[in-house]
Design a protein around this motif. Structure first.
Motif, PDB file in Angstrom:
ATOM      1  N   ASN A 314       3.396  37.065  87.899  1.00 36.87           N
ATOM      2  CA  ASN A 314       4.491  37.657  87.118  1.00 36.87           C
ATOM      3  C   ASN A 314       4.964  39.001  87.684  1.00 36.87           C
ATOM      4  O   ASN A 314       6.057  39.448  87.365  1.00 36.87           O
ATOM      5  CB  ASN A 314       4.065  37.815  85.652  1.00 36.87           C
ATOM      6  N   GLU A 315       4.115  39.632  88.496  1.00 37.83           N
ATOM      7  CA  GLU A 315       4.527  40.910  89.104  1.00 37.83           C
ATOM      8  C   GLU A 315       5.421  40.709  90.321  1.00 37.83           C
ATOM      9  O   GLU A 315       6.013  41.654  90.825  1.00 37.83           O
ATOM     10  CB  GLU A 315       3.297  41.714  89.517  1.00 37.83           C
ATOM     11  N   ILE A 316       5.509  39.471  90.802  1.00 39.39           N
ATOM     12  CA  ILE A 316       6.336  39.211  91.991  1.00 39.39           C
ATOM     13  C   ILE A 316       7.798  39.143  91.573  1.00 39.39           C
ATOM     14  O   ILE A 316       8.140  38.493  90.571  1.00 39.39           O
ATOM     15  CB  ILE A 316       5.911  37.896  92.697  1.00 39.39           C
ATOM     16  N   GLU A 317       8.627  39.811  92.358  1.00 38.56           N
ATOM     17  CA  GLU A 317      10.077  39.864  92.112  1.00 38.56           C
ATOM     18  C   GLU A 317      10.678  38.462  91.872  1.00 38.56           C
ATOM     19  O   GLU A 317      10.496  37.555  92.695  1.00 38.56           O
ATOM     20  CB  GLU A 317      10.693  40.479  93.391  1.00 38.56           C
ATOM     21  N   GLY A 318      11.357  38.287  90.747  1.00 39.32           N
ATOM     22  CA  GLY A 318      12.097  37.048  90.499  1.00 39.32           C
ATOM     23  C   GLY A 318      11.235  35.836  90.176  1.00 39.32           C
ATOM     24  O   GLY A 318      11.700  34.708  90.248  1.00 39.32           O
ATOM     25  N   ILE A 319       9.971  36.072  89.825  1.00 43.39           N
ATOM     26  CA  ILE A 319       9.110  34.943  89.466  1.00 43.39           C
ATOM     27  C   ILE A 319       8.535  35.190  88.077  1.00 43.39           C
ATOM     28  O   ILE A 319       8.097  36.313  87.770  1.00 43.39           O
ATOM     29  CB  ILE A 319       7.972  34.765  90.500  1.00 43.39           C
ATOM     30  N   LYS A 355       7.112  28.845 106.267  1.00 46.70           N
ATOM     31  CA  LYS A 355       6.943  30.242 106.695  1.00 46.70           C
ATOM     32  C   LYS A 355       5.559  30.791 106.408  1.00 46.70           C
ATOM     33  O   LYS A 355       5.039  31.611 107.144  1.00 46.70           O
ATOM     34  CB  LYS A 355       7.950  31.134 105.950  1.00 46.70           C
ATOM     35  N   SER A 356       4.966  30.366 105.270  1.00 44.30           N
ATOM     36  CA  SER A 356       3.732  31.034 104.846  1.00 44.30           C
ATOM     37  C   SER A 356       2.543  30.106 104.719  1.00 44.30           C
ATOM     38  O   SER A 356       1.453  30.557 104.346  1.00 44.30           O
ATOM     39  CB  SER A 356       3.967  31.714 103.496  1.00 44.30           C
ATOM     40  N   ALA A 357       2.750  28.813 104.985  1.00 40.38           N
ATOM     41  CA  ALA A 357       1.675  27.813 104.884  1.00 40.38           C
ATOM     42  C   ALA A 357       1.019  27.782 103.499  1.00 40.38           C
ATOM     43  O   ALA A 357      -0.176  27.518 103.364  1.00 40.38           O
ATOM     44  CB  ALA A 357       0.629  28.039 105.978  1.00 40.38           C
ATOM     45  N   VAL A 358       1.835  28.062 102.477  1.00 41.13           N
ATOM     46  CA  VAL A 358       1.352  27.910 101.101  1.00 41.13           C
ATOM     47  C   VAL A 358       1.985  26.624 100.564  1.00 41.13           C
ATOM     48  O   VAL A 358       3.212  26.491 100.546  1.00 41.13           O
ATOM     49  CB  VAL A 358       1.773  29.114 100.212  1.00 41.13           C
ATOM     50  N   ALA A 386      -2.752  33.710  98.447  1.00 43.31           N
ATOM     51  CA  ALA A 386      -1.499  33.018  98.097  1.00 43.31           C
ATOM     52  C   ALA A 386      -0.516  33.991  97.449  1.00 43.31           C
ATOM     53  O   ALA A 386       0.669  34.015  97.805  1.00 43.31           O
ATOM     54  CB  ALA A 386      -1.799  31.863  97.148  1.00 43.31           C
ATOM     55  N   VAL A 387      -1.000  34.802  96.537  1.00 47.34           N
ATOM     56  CA  VAL A 387      -0.107  35.753  95.852  1.00 47.34           C
ATOM     57  C   VAL A 387       0.500  36.710  96.877  1.00 47.34           C
ATOM     58  O   VAL A 387       1.703  36.991  96.853  1.00 47.34           O
ATOM     59  CB  VAL A 387      -0.876  36.527  94.748  1.00 47.34           C
ATOM     60  N   GLU A 388      -0.330  37.187  97.794  1.00 49.10           N
ATOM     61  CA  GLU A 388       0.162  38.109  98.822  1.00 49.10           C
ATOM     62  C   GLU A 388       1.249  37.436  99.670  1.00 49.10           C
ATOM     63  O   GLU A 388       2.299  38.021  99.942  1.00 49.10           O
ATOM     64  CB  GLU A 388      -1.027  38.529  99.713  1.00 49.10           C
ATOM     65  N   LYS A 389       0.999  36.187 100.030  1.00 47.87           N
ATOM     66  CA  LYS A 389       1.964  35.469 100.884  1.00 47.87           C
ATOM     67  C   LYS A 389       3.262  35.187 100.128  1.00 47.87           C
ATOM     68  O   LYS A 389       4.344  35.278 100.702  1.00 47.87           O
ATOM     69  CB  LYS A 389       1.355  34.158 101.402  1.00 47.87           C
ATOM     70  N   ILE A 390       3.157  34.827  98.873  1.00 50.38           N
ATOM     71  CA  ILE A 390       4.384  34.554  98.096  1.00 50.38           C
ATOM     72  C   ILE A 390       5.169  35.862  97.940  1.00 50.38           C
ATOM     73  O   ILE A 390       6.393  35.886  98.068  1.00 50.38           O
ATOM     74  CB  ILE A 390       4.064  33.927  96.715  1.00 50.38           C
ATOM     75  N   ARG A 391       4.456  36.966  97.704  1.00 50.59           N
ATOM     76  CA  ARG A 391       5.125  38.270  97.563  1.00 50.59           C
ATOM     77  C   ARG A 391       5.893  38.617  98.845  1.00 50.59           C
ATOM     78  O   ARG A 391       7.064  38.978  98.807  1.00 50.59           O
ATOM     79  CB  ARG A 391       4.066  39.349  97.271  1.00 50.59           C
ATOM     80  N   GLU A 392       5.222  38.424  99.984  1.00 53.37           N
ATOM     81  CA  GLU A 392       5.887  38.727 101.272  1.00 53.37           C
ATOM     82  C   GLU A 392       7.081  37.796 101.484  1.00 53.37           C
ATOM     83  O   GLU A 392       8.139  38.212 101.941  1.00 53.37           O
ATOM     84  CB  GLU A 392       4.913  38.519 102.431  1.00 53.37           C
ATOM     85  N   PHE A 393       6.903  36.537 101.102  1.00 50.54           N
ATOM     86  CA  PHE A 393       7.947  35.534 101.320  1.00 50.54           C
ATOM     87  C   PHE A 393       9.216  35.869 100.525  1.00 50.54           C
ATOM     88  O   PHE A 393      10.317  35.782 101.053  1.00 50.54           O
ATOM     89  CB  PHE A 393       7.405  34.161 100.876  1.00 50.54           C
ATOM     90  N   VAL A 394       9.064  36.296  99.276  1.00 50.96           N
ATOM     91  CA  VAL A 394      10.271  36.533  98.481  1.00 50.96           C
ATOM     92  C   VAL A 394      11.026  37.806  98.876  1.00 50.96           C
ATOM     93  O   VAL A 394      12.211  37.910  98.631  1.00 50.96           O
ATOM     94  CB  VAL A 394      10.009  36.532  96.928  1.00 50.96           C
ATOM     95  N   VAL A 395      10.324  38.773  99.502  1.00 50.70           N
ATOM     96  CA  VAL A 395      11.060  39.993  99.907  1.00 50.70           C
ATOM     97  C   VAL A 395      11.661  39.856 101.315  1.00 50.70           C
ATOM     98  O   VAL A 395      12.471  40.668 101.720  1.00 50.70           O
ATOM     99  CB  VAL A 395      10.189  41.280  99.857  1.00 50.70           C
TER     100      VAL A 395
END
Ligand code: PLP
Length: 396
Positions: A314-319, A355-358, A386-395
């Motif tokens: 929930n802390e990730i932008e737009g999720i 991009k992130s292999a998630v 996974a959270v770190e990769k999703i965070r990087e992916f969305v920015v």
């Protein structure tokens, strides 16, 4: 042979499982040597408890290696009936129980025994991927119920609005795969009462029965007064709760008439689940203490993961993600990220994979385009990565 095979329309019309498609994508990448974080997993990452394995060995040694009755071994049905009596105050008889090869076969039997061409079947969204395929296969018509305005928690009002003269059946799944949401027991009872009053049958898929996080409470329809089983069929499974997905064992609990038809159908297909597996489950059901200790340990671990994973998402932008009260899935809303770059949640998931292999499971297969299912039946280390990769992916 040069002529194309003329397959049956029923099978051709069936969609492949989107959950299995996602899992396959993960396997392919892994085979190429990519360090994949697989959040598609629909099964516990724990092994089957040792005491159940020991019972299976005991079953083999005692000679439970032959055919059993199609409805299951007497010891299996007796143990389930007694277990439900002790734990949930249910008063069910062994004749109301049928063993099946996993919850899935019990669900198939229940739908196939009931649904005729043209019957309407109510399916609350998001639904487990198999439900609409079963209904289609049996010639029924799926009628979907939107539940987003109540954060994917079905209400009796939503069911009331969906019932028509043609409604034959409602299929409900709480805790839900994919949302993890739980319908509170008082609302469940209202839904059942409404269905009973309107001559609508109910299949309640209790595959995740014991995976409910306090303060939400475990609730089985089998605990209701016996007359509810005149129109309700409970679908139970050992797969998730006891980490036994590969053993293929489940059961149904309903009235004797419905059970009889299901058993007849099963007698012409799988015949019955494996004999010594039935024996092992029967013994496990007699041993409440060890069974609940094992399930409790798994539940504590899932809760720890959920309590970290969902707020972090929930802390990730737009999720955003509602807190799942049960099962082991987070169902995230990625719609703020859709538009020019990613048109659908599937595009978003594919890009995240490349991009992130998630690896994730797209929500569209569950009737919820714009959402993605993430399983937290995974190690904390992988969830953190996974959270770190999703965070990087969305920015990016
Ligand atoms: C909601 C739901 N119902 C039923 C099943 C079937 O499980 P099994 O056939 O392994 O008991 C699953 C498995 O993923 C599920 O998620």
């Amino acid at each position: 042979m040069t002529n194309p095979i003329s397959f049956s329309t029923r099978t051709l019309n069936m969609k492949g499982s989107s959950t299995l498609k996602a899992a396959l994508a993960a396997t392919r990448l892994r085979e190429k040597g990519v360090d994949v974080i697989d959040l598609t997993v629909g099964e516990p990452d724990f092994d089957t408890p040792q005491f159940i394995k020991n019972y299976a060995i005991e079953g083999l040694e005692k000679g439970f290696t032959k055919y059993t009755p199609s409805a299951g071994l007497t010891i299996f049905k007796d143990s389930i009936a007694d277990h439900y009596g002790r734990q949930y105050g249910a008063s069910i008889t062994p004749a109301q129980i049928a063993a099946s090869c996993g919850g899935k076969q019990g669900l198939f039997n229940a739908v196939a025994a009931l649904v005729n061409e043209g019957d309407e079947v109510l399916l609350p969204k998001p639904y487990w991927v198999t439900f609409p395929e079963l209904v289609n296969f049996c010639g029924g018509t799926n009628v979907f119920i939107e539940t987003e305005e109540t954060d994917f928690v079905l209400t009796s009002e939503q069911v009331r609005e969906a019932i028509t003269q043609k409604t034959k059946l409602l299929i409900i799944n709480s805790p839900s795969n994919p949302s993890g949401r739980v319908v509170p027991s008082d609302e469940m009872r209202k839904i059942f009462d409404l269905c009973g009053e309107n001559g609508v049958y109910v299949i309640t898929d209790e595959c995740y029965l014991l995976f409910v996080y306090p303060p939400s409470e475990v609730f089985t329809a089998a605990s209701l007064p016996p007359e509810y089983l005149d129109f309700i069929c409970v679908s139970g499974s050992f797969s998730k709760t006891y980490a036994m997905t590969g053993w293929r064992i489940g059961y149904t609990i309903t009235n004797e008439a419905w059970t009889k038809q299901m058993v007849k159908l099963q007698s012409h297909s799988a015949t019955h689940p494996t004999s010594f597996v039935q024996y092992a489950c029967a013994k496990a059901m007699q041993n409440d203490e060890e069974s609940f200790a094992e399930v409790g340990a798994m539940l504590d671990e899932y809760k720890k993961r959920r309590d970290w994973f969902v707020p972090a998402l929930n802390e990730i932008e737009g999720i955003s993600c509602a807190l799942p009260e049960g099962a082991f899935y987070a169902f995230i809303d990625v719609r703020p990220h859709l538009g020019e770059r990613y048109k659908t949640s599937d595009d978003f998931g594919q890009a995240l994979l490349e991009k992130s292999a998630v690896v994730t499971t797209d929500g569209a297969g569950f009737g919820a385009e714009g959402f993605i299912r993430l399983s937290y039946a995974n190690s904390m280390e992988n969830l953190e990565r996974a959270v770190e990769k999703i965070r990087e992916f969305v920015v990016d």
